[in-house]
Design an enzyme around this catalytic site. Sequence first.
Site, short mmCIF file in Angstrom:
data_model
loop_
_atom_site.label_atom_id
_atom_site.label_comp_id
_atom_site.label_asym_id
_atom_site.label_seq_id
_atom_site.Cartn_x
_atom_site.Cartn_y
_atom_site.Cartn_z
N GLU A 1 -11.05 -37.95 29.70
CA GLU A 1 -9.67 -38.00 30.21
C GLU A 1 -9.62 -38.68 31.57
O GLU A 1 -8.67 -39.42 31.86
CB GLU A 1 -9.05 -36.61 30.30
CG GLU A 1 -7.60 -36.69 30.74
CD GLU A 1 -6.76 -35.49 30.36
OE1 GLU A 1 -5.57 -35.49 30.74
OE2 GLU A 1 -7.25 -34.57 29.70
N GLY B 1 1.94 -49.44 25.46
CA GLY B 1 3.39 -49.48 25.48
C GLY B 1 3.93 -49.33 26.89
O GLY B 1 3.19 -49.01 27.82
#
Length: 140
Positions: free
Chosen positions: A63, A109
């Site tokens: 992460e 995106g």
Amino acid sequence: METHKEKILKVCNEVCKNTLMETLDISFIDVGENFLLAKMPVTSKVYQPDGVLHGGATVALAESVGSAATYIFMDQNKYMIRGLEINANHVKSVKDGFVYAKASIIHKGRTTQLWEIKVTNEAGDLVSLCKLTTIALPKQ
């Protein structure tokens, strides 16, 4: 004179001070057009009770590198980055040395980003395969 790549890695490593990344000794070591690479030492500090790398430490590494990658590939002045979801498949144990996490973009995106993070050992063997979804939220 510092190259662009060296500047990016320097910033990534500097923001880790006084964070979980510093606690786990995570360091960012390479960056390219669509990836970021970090490493973490495997010591007793990141072991589970039976003396191998803890899956939670592996996920923290994954992460960390995926979020940092989103941060450097998005406009940091306009967006704050947060993790939405992470999953991990652990396939090999590690007792010592280093593990390496390479975050590669799958979908970039405007709002959400999808990363594949491969965690490997020093021999290049796959240790864990992770997928991270991040979100870029406009700064107020």
